[in-house]
Each structure stands twice: as structure tokens, then as C-alpha cells.
Motif scaffolding. Structure first.
Motif, PDB file in Angstrom:
ATOM      1  N   TYR A  89       0.835  -1.209   0.000  1.00 31.77           N
ATOM      2  CA  TYR A  89       0.000   0.000   0.000  1.00 31.77           C
ATOM      3  C   TYR A  89       0.865   1.252   0.000  1.00 31.77           C
ATOM      4  O   TYR A  89       0.623   2.185  -0.765  1.00 31.77           O
ATOM      5  CB  TYR A  89      -0.919  -0.012   1.232  1.00 31.77           C
TER       6      TYR A  89
ATOM      7  N   ILE B 276     -11.397  -6.603  -4.884  1.00 31.75           N
ATOM      8  CA  ILE B 276     -10.481  -5.460  -4.988  1.00 31.75           C
ATOM      9  C   ILE B 276      -9.446  -5.725  -6.073  1.00 31.75           C
ATOM     10  O   ILE B 276      -9.158  -4.862  -6.904  1.00 31.75           O
ATOM     11  CB  ILE B 276      -9.786  -5.200  -3.624  1.00 31.75           C
TER      12      ILE B 276
ATOM     13  N   ARG C  95     -11.025  -9.219  -0.931  1.00 26.58           N
ATOM     14  CA  ARG C  95      -9.698  -8.975  -1.532  1.00 26.58           C
ATOM     15  C   ARG C  95      -9.691  -9.385  -3.006  1.00 26.58           C
ATOM     16  O   ARG C  95      -9.077  -8.728  -3.840  1.00 26.58           O
ATOM     17  CB  ARG C  95      -8.641  -9.760  -0.754  1.00 26.58           C
TER      18      ARG C  95
ATOM     19  N   ARG D 108     -10.980  -5.369  -9.557  1.00 31.38           N
ATOM     20  CA  ARG D 108     -11.298  -3.989  -9.942  1.00 31.38           C
ATOM     21  C   ARG D 108     -10.043  -3.195 -10.285  1.00 31.38           C
ATOM     22  O   ARG D 108      -9.999  -2.496 -11.286  1.00 31.38           O
ATOM     23  CB  ARG D 108     -12.068  -3.287  -8.830  1.00 31.38           C
ATOM     24  N   ASN D 109      -9.067  -3.252  -9.371  1.00 37.18           N
ATOM     25  CA  ASN D 109      -7.835  -2.487  -9.575  1.00 37.18           C
ATOM     26  C   ASN D 109      -6.701  -3.183  -8.844  1.00 37.18           C
ATOM     27  O   ASN D 109      -6.519  -2.974  -7.645  1.00 37.18           O
ATOM     28  CB  ASN D 109      -8.000  -1.050  -9.070  1.00 37.18           C
TER      29      ASN D 109
ATOM     30  N   LYS E 203      -4.067  -1.151  -6.448  1.00 33.97           N
ATOM     31  CA  LYS E 203      -4.405  -0.359  -5.270  1.00 33.97           C
ATOM     32  C   LYS E 203      -5.382  -1.107  -4.367  1.00 33.97           C
ATOM     33  O   LYS E 203      -6.275  -1.797  -4.844  1.00 33.97           O
ATOM     34  CB  LYS E 203      -5.027   0.957  -5.727  1.00 33.97           C
ATOM     35  N   ILE E 204      -5.193  -0.937  -3.055  1.00 33.88           N
ATOM     36  CA  ILE E 204      -6.164  -1.461  -2.095  1.00 33.88           C
ATOM     37  C   ILE E 204      -6.666  -0.283  -1.253  1.00 33.88           C
ATOM     38  O   ILE E 204      -5.917   0.630  -0.933  1.00 33.88           O
ATOM     39  CB  ILE E 204      -5.573  -2.571  -1.198  1.00 33.88           C
ATOM     40  N   PRO E 205      -7.937  -0.301  -0.880  1.00 32.23           N
ATOM     41  CA  PRO E 205      -8.495   0.812  -0.106  1.00 32.23           C
ATOM     42  C   PRO E 205      -8.066   0.755   1.362  1.00 32.23           C
ATOM     43  O   PRO E 205      -7.855  -0.330   1.916  1.00 32.23           O
ATOM     44  CB  PRO E 205     -10.003   0.628  -0.240  1.00 32.23           C
ATOM     45  N   PRO E 206      -7.962   1.924   1.995  1.00 33.46           N
ATOM     46  CA  PRO E 206      -7.618   1.957   3.419  1.00 33.46           C
ATOM     47  C   PRO E 206      -8.614   1.182   4.286  1.00 33.46           C
ATOM     48  O   PRO E 206      -8.226   0.609   5.308  1.00 33.46           O
ATOM     49  CB  PRO E 206      -7.632   3.446   3.772  1.00 33.46           C
ATOM     50  N   ALA E 207      -9.882   1.139   3.885  1.00 31.80           N
ATOM     51  CA  ALA E 207     -10.879   0.395   4.663  1.00 31.80           C
ATOM     52  C   ALA E 207     -10.507  -1.083   4.745  1.00 31.80           C
ATOM     53  O   ALA E 207     -10.696  -1.726   5.784  1.00 31.80           O
ATOM     54  CB  ALA E 207     -12.267   0.562   4.044  1.00 31.80           C
ATOM     55  N   TYR E 208      -9.978  -1.622   3.658  1.00 26.96           N
ATOM     56  CA  TYR E 208      -9.559  -3.026   3.674  1.00 26.96           C
ATOM     57  C   TYR E 208      -8.431  -3.224   4.689  1.00 26.96           C
ATOM     58  O   TYR E 208      -8.430  -4.196   5.439  1.00 26.96           O
ATOM     59  CB  TYR E 208      -9.100  -3.482   2.286  1.00 26.96           C
TER      60      TYR E 208
END
Length: 164
Positions: free
Chosen positions: A40, A110, A107, A113-114, A117-122
Motif C-alpha cells: 500500500y 479489490i 480482496r 477492480r484495480n 491499489k487497495i483501499p484503506p478500509a480493507y
């Protein structure tokens, strides 16, 4: 059908299998989390890919760990003082199996989709998952080191009528 003979650890096979699989799962989930955090911050897509595959394998292996845990807990001679810890450990094992599968599914979404990048929520949910795993590790350690599950001297004492 005749019952299988049990060894000195109250098991029908040489050593407990549950801890072997559990340590594998713990290592994979912790390494996955590490790769996600570093990936990240560094935007290293290879680390994010390694993280996904570790979670994917851990999601399958955790169910084996729970199944062998249930089997080996059923073969253990459980005394009253150990029952609350065993029951909580069992509940947490099934809960973690479901959570690891759900987080792995998230996961996967995620990643599709992309993958860059992983979202901070994950990462927040993964951090919570790691905390639950540490709690489960404590409970499992307590069952072995304090209550002596599948430990030969404890089993022998119980067979002789000596209750801990």
C-alpha cells in the motif's frame, strides 16, 4: 466399526495435526497483512499479488485447521476448568474461518477492480482480523500450555484419576 486405538496423546495418529495447519494459516495471514501494508505504501503491485495469494491459500487451509481442531478437541479429555477456554476457542475458530473467507472474497473483488491499489478500509478490516488472530493464538496457547491438551503427562494423570 471398531474404534481406532489412541496413543499417549489421546490421538489415533502420531502427533496433533491441528497446530501444524494453524501455524501455517497464521503465518500466511500475517505475511499477507505485511505485504498489503508495505504494498500500500510503496505501491508495489507484486506485494499486493503475493498478499492476495497468501490469503487465498489461508482461506482454504483455515477450514482444515478448524476441522482437525474439532476432531482433536473431541478426543481430548476436557476437565471443567478448561471448558470455557475451549468453547471460546472453538467459537473463535469458526468465526475466523468465516471472516478469513469473507475478507479473501473482498480482496478478490479489490484485485479484480484495480490490482494496483487497495483501499484503506480493507487495511482497517485486515488489522482487526489480525487482532482476532492474536486473541485466538492466546486461547490456543492457553489450551496447550496451561490446560495440557494432548500433553502426555496430563493425559496419564487423568487416566490415573488425578484431575488437574
Amino acid at each position: 466399526m471398531p474404534a481406532l486405538p489412541l496413543n499417549n496423546q489421546n490421538l489415533p495418529y502420531p502427533d496433533p495435526i491441528h497446530p501444524i495447519i494453524v501455524h501455517f494459516v497464521i503465518a500466511m495471514v500475517l505475511f499477507s497483512f505485511f505485504c498489503d501494508v508495505v504494498g500500500y505504501f510503496t505501491q508495489n503491485v507484486r506485494l499486493l499479488e503475493v498478499s492476495f495469494w497468501n490469503m487465498f491459500v489461508a482461506a482454504g487451509a483455515i477450514f482444515l485447521a478448524v476441522i482437525f481442531g474439532q476432531l482433536e478437541a473431541g478426543l481430548a479429555q476436557v476437565y471443567e476448568a478448561a471448558k470455557p477456554t475451549l468453547n471460546f476457542h472453538t467459537f473463535m475458530g469458526w468465526l475466523l474461518a468465516v471472516l478469513v473467507a469473507v475478507v479473501t472474497g473482498w480482496r478478490f473483488g479489490i484485485r479484480n477492480r484495480n490490482p494496483l491499489k487497495i483501499p484503506p478500509a480493507y487495511l482497517g478490516v485486515a488489522t482487526f482480523l489480525i487482532c482476532l488472530i492474536f486473541l485466538q493464538m492466546y486461547l490456543g496457547s492457553k489450551l496447550f500450555w496451561v490446560y495440557g491438551f494432548h500433553v502426555e503427562p496430563v493425559i496419564e494423570a487423568m487416566k490415573q484419576g488425578i484431575s488437574p
